[in-house]
Design a protein around this motif. Structure first.
Motif, PDB file in Angstrom:
ATOM      1  N   UNK A 299      -2.027  -8.077  -9.088  1.00 53.48           N
ATOM      2  CA  UNK A 299      -3.381  -7.544  -9.180  1.00 53.48           C
ATOM      3  C   UNK A 299      -3.385  -6.137  -8.589  1.00 53.48           C
ATOM      4  N   UNK A 300      -3.795  -5.147  -9.389  1.00 55.90           N
ATOM      5  CA  UNK A 300      -3.905  -3.770  -8.909  1.00 55.90           C
ATOM      6  C   UNK A 300      -5.254  -3.618  -8.200  1.00 55.90           C
ATOM      7  N   UNK A 301      -5.232  -3.332  -6.920  1.00 50.63           N
ATOM      8  CA  UNK A 301      -6.466  -3.122  -6.150  1.00 50.63           C
ATOM      9  C   UNK A 301      -6.961  -1.686  -6.260  1.00 50.63           C
ATOM     10  N   UNK A 302      -6.033  -0.757  -6.269  1.00 48.91           N
ATOM     11  CA  UNK A 302      -6.407   0.660  -6.292  1.00 48.91           C
ATOM     12  C   UNK A 302      -5.308   1.456  -6.980  1.00 48.91           C
ATOM     13  N   UNK A 303      -5.706   2.423  -7.805  1.00 50.06           N
ATOM     14  CA  UNK A 303      -4.740   3.249  -8.519  1.00 50.06           C
ATOM     15  C   UNK A 303      -4.498   2.744  -9.929  1.00 50.06           C
ATOM     16  N   UNK A 304      -3.463   3.272 -10.559  1.00 56.96           N
ATOM     17  CA  UNK A 304      -3.117   2.917 -11.939  1.00 56.96           C
ATOM     18  C   UNK A 304      -1.612   3.045 -12.083  1.00 56.96           C
ATOM     19  N   UNK A 305      -1.040   2.201 -12.945  1.00 56.94           N
ATOM     20  CA  UNK A 305       0.407   2.233 -13.126  1.00 56.94           C
ATOM     21  C   UNK A 305       0.789   2.107 -14.588  1.00 56.94           C
ATOM     22  N   UNK A 306       1.914   2.689 -14.944  1.00 58.35           N
ATOM     23  CA  UNK A 306       2.560   2.403 -16.226  1.00 58.35           C
ATOM     24  C   UNK A 306       3.523   1.255 -15.963  1.00 58.35           C
ATOM     25  N   UNK A 307       3.310   0.146 -16.639  1.00 59.50           N
ATOM     26  CA  UNK A 307       4.152  -1.031 -16.435  1.00 59.50           C
ATOM     27  C   UNK A 307       4.988  -1.285 -17.682  1.00 59.50           C
ATOM     28  N   UNK A 308       6.288  -1.112 -17.552  1.00 56.57           N
ATOM     29  CA  UNK A 308       7.220  -1.408 -18.636  1.00 56.57           C
ATOM     30  C   UNK A 308       7.606  -2.873 -18.529  1.00 56.57           C
ATOM     31  N   UNK A 309       7.510  -3.606 -19.648  1.00 52.03           N
ATOM     32  CA  UNK A 309       7.839  -5.029 -19.623  1.00 52.03           C
ATOM     33  C   UNK A 309       8.548  -5.414 -20.908  1.00 52.03           C
ATOM     34  N   UNK A 310       9.829  -5.684 -20.805  1.00 45.72           N
ATOM     35  CA  UNK A 310      10.621  -6.176 -21.928  1.00 45.72           C
ATOM     36  C   UNK A 310      10.487  -5.279 -23.162  1.00 45.72           C
TER      37      UNK A 310
ATOM     38  N   UNK B   6      -0.395   7.749  -9.486  1.00 44.91           N
ATOM     39  CA  UNK B   6      -0.780   8.626  -8.382  1.00 44.91           C
ATOM     40  C   UNK B   6      -0.031   8.218  -7.127  1.00 44.91           C
ATOM     41  N   UNK B   7       0.374   9.195  -6.357  1.00 43.56           N
ATOM     42  CA  UNK B   7       1.062   8.903  -5.104  1.00 43.56           C
ATOM     43  C   UNK B   7       0.106   8.905  -3.916  1.00 43.56           C
ATOM     44  N   UNK B   8      -1.190   9.024  -4.182  1.00 43.00           N
ATOM     45  CA  UNK B   8      -2.153   9.095  -3.080  1.00 43.00           C
ATOM     46  C   UNK B   8      -2.968   7.811  -2.915  1.00 43.00           C
ATOM     47  N   UNK B   9      -3.227   7.111  -3.981  1.00 48.11           N
ATOM     48  CA  UNK B   9      -4.017   5.886  -3.884  1.00 48.11           C
ATOM     49  C   UNK B   9      -3.343   4.787  -4.695  1.00 48.11           C
ATOM     50  N   UNK B  10      -2.761   3.823  -3.998  1.00 50.75           N
ATOM     51  CA  UNK B  10      -2.016   2.786  -4.695  1.00 50.75           C
ATOM     52  C   UNK B  10      -1.954   1.545  -3.816  1.00 50.75           C
ATOM     53  N   UNK B  11      -2.599   0.460  -4.260  1.00 49.55           N
ATOM     54  CA  UNK B  11      -2.568  -0.819  -3.549  1.00 49.55           C
ATOM     55  C   UNK B  11      -2.483  -1.947  -4.573  1.00 49.55           C
ATOM     56  N   UNK B  12      -1.614  -2.904  -4.318  1.00 50.09           N
ATOM     57  CA  UNK B  12      -1.542  -4.053  -5.215  1.00 50.09           C
ATOM     58  C   UNK B  12      -1.112  -5.304  -4.457  1.00 50.09           C
ATOM     59  N   UNK B  13      -1.428  -6.456  -5.062  1.00 53.56           N
ATOM     60  CA  UNK B  13      -1.021  -7.764  -4.551  1.00 53.56           C
ATOM     61  C   UNK B  13      -0.112  -8.411  -5.583  1.00 53.56           C
ATOM     62  N   UNK B  14       0.818  -9.242  -5.121  1.00 55.23           N
ATOM     63  CA  UNK B  14       1.722  -9.939  -6.033  1.00 55.23           C
ATOM     64  C   UNK B  14       1.965 -11.351  -5.512  1.00 55.23           C
ATOM     65  N   UNK B  15       1.862 -12.326  -6.392  1.00 52.18           N
ATOM     66  CA  UNK B  15       2.199 -13.709  -6.066  1.00 52.18           C
ATOM     67  C   UNK B  15       3.480 -14.090  -6.801  1.00 52.18           C
TER      68      UNK B  15
ATOM     69  N   UNK C 299       0.838  -1.204   0.000  1.00 51.15           N
ATOM     70  CA  UNK C 299       0.000   0.000   0.000  1.00 51.15           C
ATOM     71  C   UNK C 299       0.873   1.254   0.000  1.00 51.15           C
ATOM     72  N   UNK C 300       2.148   1.089  -0.224  1.00 49.23           N
ATOM     73  CA  UNK C 300       3.082   2.222  -0.191  1.00 49.23           C
ATOM     74  C   UNK C 300       3.086   2.923  -1.543  1.00 49.23           C
ATOM     75  N   UNK C 301       2.607   4.149  -1.572  1.00 50.89           N
ATOM     76  CA  UNK C 301       2.385   4.844  -2.838  1.00 50.89           C
ATOM     77  C   UNK C 301       3.628   5.510  -3.412  1.00 50.89           C
ATOM     78  N   UNK C 302       4.692   5.632  -2.629  1.00 53.55           N
ATOM     79  CA  UNK C 302       5.879   6.336  -3.141  1.00 53.55           C
ATOM     80  C   UNK C 302       6.914   5.380  -3.739  1.00 53.55           C
ATOM     81  N   UNK C 303       6.542   4.096  -3.895  1.00 52.26           N
ATOM     82  CA  UNK C 303       7.477   3.136  -4.470  1.00 52.26           C
ATOM     83  C   UNK C 303       7.396   3.156  -5.991  1.00 52.26           C
ATOM     84  N   UNK C 304       8.490   3.501  -6.625  1.00 53.77           N
ATOM     85  CA  UNK C 304       8.610   3.410  -8.080  1.00 53.77           C
ATOM     86  C   UNK C 304       9.761   2.461  -8.365  1.00 53.77           C
ATOM     87  N   UNK C 305       9.461   1.328  -8.973  1.00 54.62           N
ATOM     88  CA  UNK C 305      10.458   0.281  -9.121  1.00 54.62           C
ATOM     89  C   UNK C 305      11.319   0.499 -10.363  1.00 54.62           C
ATOM     90  N   UNK C 306      12.630   0.338 -10.187  1.00 53.10           N
ATOM     91  CA  UNK C 306      13.554   0.347 -11.312  1.00 53.10           C
ATOM     92  C   UNK C 306      13.406  -0.966 -12.086  1.00 53.10           C
TER      93      UNK C 306
END
Length: 269
Positions: A39-50, A76-85, A21-28
């Motif tokens: 699974x994105x629960x809340x918010x939206x992301x740009x996902x770069x993949x290969x 958005x840095x205000x609403x961001x929640x996701x799950x990962x398996x 639920x940490x909204x300030x994480x931007x992964x390299x």
């Protein structure tokens, strides 16, 4: 509650889950040794993949094969929640060559298939956080992988009519009826029946319309009803039928019967 939580179960070393639920994480740009499903629960992301950019909004499931570079940048840095398996490759080797090949490409799911996988991911996360039995967890992961690699996940709901299939379903039923109070593992079912756990889960659900763990729970609840009618202590019945504590027993019982064990017992006298 921490903003990043990892869940594991010692009985299922192939699986790890992450809830963020940490909204300030931007992964390299990075990759995982495991097959990863998000699974994105809340918010939206740009996902770069290969080398390809995806827009992934709330409710969407996305997956990445092992060693494939990817990076996520929340919009958005205000609403961001996701799950990962994270699922280890050794466990996935039980799949057939065609299914393994399909898992080597990333998925961004749509429509009913996305909703089906979303439900299974949530089931895995809930089961891990509640400490559910391994059979519940691994069955959900098997169903999730089947849904990802099959173009039509609805085939899980169709009835099995083949006599060869019915033979295996009969073996599974026989084992569950003999061991329903125990902590059954998919590995044990696999050995008892003689087919892979991936085939086993799919076949059993086709034939009975429920996965093995759900059928096992029905056997437990029916046994518990008979024992509650004898005015036995609820805690003793919960332990005897294989539930890890009385609250777990009460939740499962209420879902099936519609009332708590205590209320059922008092109305049986």
């Amino acid at each position: 509650m921490p903003d990043v939580i990892f869940y594991r179960d010692d009985a299922l070393p192939f699986l790890e889950a992450k809830y963020c639920t940490r909204s300030d994480l931007t992964y390299q740009k990075h990759f995982h040794e495991e097959y990863s499903i998000g699974l994105i629960d809340e918010g939206e992301t740009s996902a770069w993949c290969d080398g390809t950019m995806y827009q992934v909004e709330a409710g969407k499931v996305i997956s990445f094969p092992p060693h494939m570079l990817h990076a996520c940048h929340p919009m958005s840095l205000t609403s961001w929640r996701y799950k990962m398996l994270f699922i280890k490759q050794d466990w996935l080797k039980q799949l057939g060559p065609r299914e393994l090949e399909q898992l080597r490409i990333p998925f961004l799911l749509e429509g009913e298939k996305n909703q089906y996988c979303q439900r299974l991911i949530n089931q895995v996360m809930d089961s891990l956080s509640l400490g559910e039995e391994p059979l519940v967890l691994e069955s959900a992961v098997v169903e999730l992988i089947h849904a990802l690699v099959n173009s039509d996940s609805d085939d899980l709901e169709h009835s099995a009519r083949n006599s060869h299939e019915q033979k295996y379903i009969g073996r599974i039923l026989e084992y569950l009826h003999a061991h329903y109070t125990e902590r059954v593992m998919l590995e044990e079912l696999e050995k008892a029946v003689g087919i892979s756990r991936f085939h086993l889960i799919r076949l059993f659900k086709k034939g009975t319309h429920v996965p093995p763990h759900a059928y096992q729970n029905l056997l437990r609840i029916n046994h518990a009803k008979a024992e509650l009618a004898k005015s036995r202590p609820i805690a003793d019945i919960a332990a005897e039928t294989g539930f890890y504590d009385q609250s777990h027993f009460s939740r499962a019982f209420t879902k099936i019967v519609g009332v708590t064990p205590q209320r059922y017992a008092s109305s049986s006298r």
